[in-house]
Structure formats: structure tokens, C-alpha cells
Scaffold this motif. Sequence first.
Motif, PDB file in Angstrom:
ATOM      1  N   TYR A  86      -7.241 -15.349  29.964  1.00 32.47           N
ATOM      2  CA  TYR A  86      -6.139 -16.313  29.836  1.00 32.47           C
ATOM      3  C   TYR A  86      -5.411 -16.147  28.505  1.00 32.47           C
ATOM      4  O   TYR A  86      -4.164 -16.132  28.457  1.00 32.47           O
ATOM      5  CB  TYR A  86      -6.690 -17.730  29.963  1.00 32.47           C
ATOM      6  N   GLN A  87      -6.161 -16.037  27.422  1.00 29.25           N
ATOM      7  CA  GLN A  87      -5.536 -15.873  26.110  1.00 29.25           C
ATOM      8  C   GLN A  87      -4.690 -14.602  26.053  1.00 29.25           C
ATOM      9  O   GLN A  87      -3.619 -14.580  25.455  1.00 29.25           O
ATOM     10  CB  GLN A  87      -6.614 -15.835  25.018  1.00 29.25           C
ATOM     11  N   ASP A 113      -3.850 -25.235  20.718  1.00 30.01           N
ATOM     12  CA  ASP A 113      -2.472 -25.256  20.235  1.00 30.01           C
ATOM     13  C   ASP A 113      -2.365 -25.929  18.866  1.00 30.01           C
ATOM     14  O   ASP A 113      -1.270 -26.220  18.401  1.00 30.01           O
ATOM     15  CB  ASP A 113      -1.538 -25.944  21.250  1.00 30.01           C
ATOM     16  N   ARG A 135      -1.283 -16.488  27.100  1.00 24.25           N
ATOM     17  CA  ARG A 135      -0.918 -16.873  25.738  1.00 24.25           C
ATOM     18  C   ARG A 135      -0.443 -15.701  24.894  1.00 24.25           C
ATOM     19  O   ARG A 135      -0.042 -15.894  23.740  1.00 24.25           O
ATOM     20  CB  ARG A 135      -2.117 -17.546  25.062  1.00 24.25           C
ATOM     21  N   ARG A 136      -0.501 -14.499  25.455  1.00 24.75           N
ATOM     22  CA  ARG A 136      -0.094 -13.282  24.742  1.00 24.75           C
ATOM     23  C   ARG A 136      -0.840 -13.138  23.411  1.00 24.75           C
ATOM     24  O   ARG A 136      -0.291 -12.705  22.394  1.00 24.75           O
ATOM     25  CB  ARG A 136       1.425 -13.282  24.488  1.00 24.75           C
ATOM     26  N   ASN A 137      -2.120 -13.501  23.426  1.00 24.39           N
ATOM     27  CA  ASN A 137      -2.971 -13.433  22.242  1.00 24.39           C
ATOM     28  C   ASN A 137      -4.024 -12.366  22.487  1.00 24.39           C
ATOM     29  O   ASN A 137      -5.022 -12.606  23.150  1.00 24.39           O
ATOM     30  CB  ASN A 137      -3.622 -14.802  21.995  1.00 24.39           C
TER      31      ASN A 137
END
Length: 341
Positions: free
Chosen positions: A295-296, A41, A300-302
Amino acid sequence: MSEKQQRDGIDAREKIHGYLNRSGLASQSPRVMPLTGDASDRRYFRVLLPDGPSIVLSLHAAPFGFDTLPFVNVARLLAKMPVPIPTVLGHADDLGVLALTDLGDVTLQAHLGAASPEEHAALYRQAVALIATLQRRGAELASPEYLPYSVAFDVEKLTWELDFFIKHFIEAYRGIVIPAGIREELRCEFAIIVESLASEPRVLCHRDYHSRNLMLHDGELYIIDFQDARLGPDTYDLVSLLRDSYVDLPEQTVSELLAYFLALSGRSDEEREFRQRFDVMALQRNLKALGTFGYQTTARRNSVYIQYIPRTLRYVRDNLEQLSQFARIRDILGTLVEEFR
């Protein structure tokens, strides 16, 4: 742009403006440019100064205490070795701002596309030599003063990472519902990997020693993103570098670099046993990497990490084919993930 992004942008500008004012750099009318961040972050900005070299500001999500900041603690350890790392130039604890030397934009990953085979080989040998230094000097400098010596890739941590793979790659990213019995059997099989790795002698590990965390600056590799360093198997950083989700290396190159590391460490007679442990470590770490990419992407919408999933799946499949003692893991994963069938 969402409201959150707008708030984050305003917050970042206020932090940067505050630091530049306090440090006296604002009087130089600097230009500020956002940089591509990592999976954390933290946010990064380059400050271009007309009267001197540029600097990089690392913006943390919350205030910190400089002397207790993991990055600072580990930097002090690495500086004693010494190995090439960015220098801390200043800080504003209440703003969550850390100022660092600017190493430029060329990661090892980025440079490889333009490197000759000779340059490519030399850089990887340099990267492997740095691992040998981290392990040797890490043992010599061991002290409770430094955070990495109080945390390790133990049973709890390694188990958590494999559970992370199950939750965020198989379930969240692939959307697969795992029957309770299959889940428990898979975790029991994973426990065999975990116990084996956790029982190995521990050395100092960077933890994310791959081509995106090695910067090429003035012809030399610099190590970044080292704040999560901890103790772990002597194969860990080598797996991060040589089974890198971001770069393909020929199998012969991997073997040659492992032999080079063992020669530097005075352990050339251990090649066969070391390679076996390397492959087991690679299996665990690449499963964990798939969990991170899942997960990202989902939490995290990455979506940037999706492109690295196929290579990482291939690493896992190849390891499962080579490691016959984990045939049951391959069978179970094959019922859940089509690439393993």
C-alpha cells in the motif's frame, strides 16, 4: 516539488509558527528541523531552543480535540503503569499540533548496528520486559475510560488485514489477477487463522511494537506510536518485536527471548504451546505487513518500504513450512507469489 507538496509545506510552516507564537517560544528564535515521519499522515518537526531542551512537534492533518485524541488517551493509560513514553508538553487543537519531549533520533533499529552483542541482548530483554508490563498492568488498569479496551483484534479486524494483503500486495504491488475461485478459497483458508487468533484470551497490545517504535534515550527504551493500542493475543507484540520486518534476529535469540517473557510472566511450563501460537500470529502479522508495504509503495508512492519486503516474505515462507496445518495456504500463495513456491 508538486503543488500539493508546496501547499503542505506552507501549511506546516503556518501551524508551527502559530504554535510557537502561542506558547511564547517564538521569542527565543528557535530553529525548526523536519524529521522523518512514519507511515501515517502525521508530520514531525524538531524545535531547537537556545535556552532549553529541544521539543518535537507532531502535526496532524486536521484539528483535534485534545481530550479525545487517541494518543493522549493511551498516554494517560501508559503513564499509570508506568512505562517510558514521551511527555505531552503542549497542544494547539485548532492547528492540529501536539508538542512532545524530544527523545532524539536513535531508534532500537538504528542502535543495533553500533551495539555490542551484550548491549543488543540487554536492550531486547528490556523490550520484552516492557511487553510483560504492558500485559500485566494493562489487565490491572482495564477500564472503559481508555480506548484500547473498546477495540480488539477480532474476526473483523484480522480478516480486514488479510484482505488488505490480498488487495495491496498480491494485486496492486505484484500486479497479479486472482481468479475468483482462488480468491474465495484463499479467504476461506485465511478464516481458519483468523478464528484461531480471535478466540484467544486478549491482553493489552501496543499493535506496532517493533524496533522503529522503540527509542533509545539516556540509556533507556521509550515506547512511541502507541495511539492504536488495542486488545489482542498475548503473542502479538512479541511477534512485532521478534519477527520484525526491519531487523533480523537469530533463531536462538528469538527462542531465548520467548523463554524470558514466559519466565517473567510465570508461565515457563507453556513454552511449546506458546511457540505454536506465536508462529500462527507471526504468519498473520507478516502477511498484513506485506499489505502495508504494498500500500505504501503503490497508493502512497512511498518506496522506502520496498527494502523490507524480502525479509518479510522469508518470515511468511518459513512459517508456512513449519505450520503443516496451513499447507493449502502455502499451495495457493505459491501459485501467486513466486517466493512461496
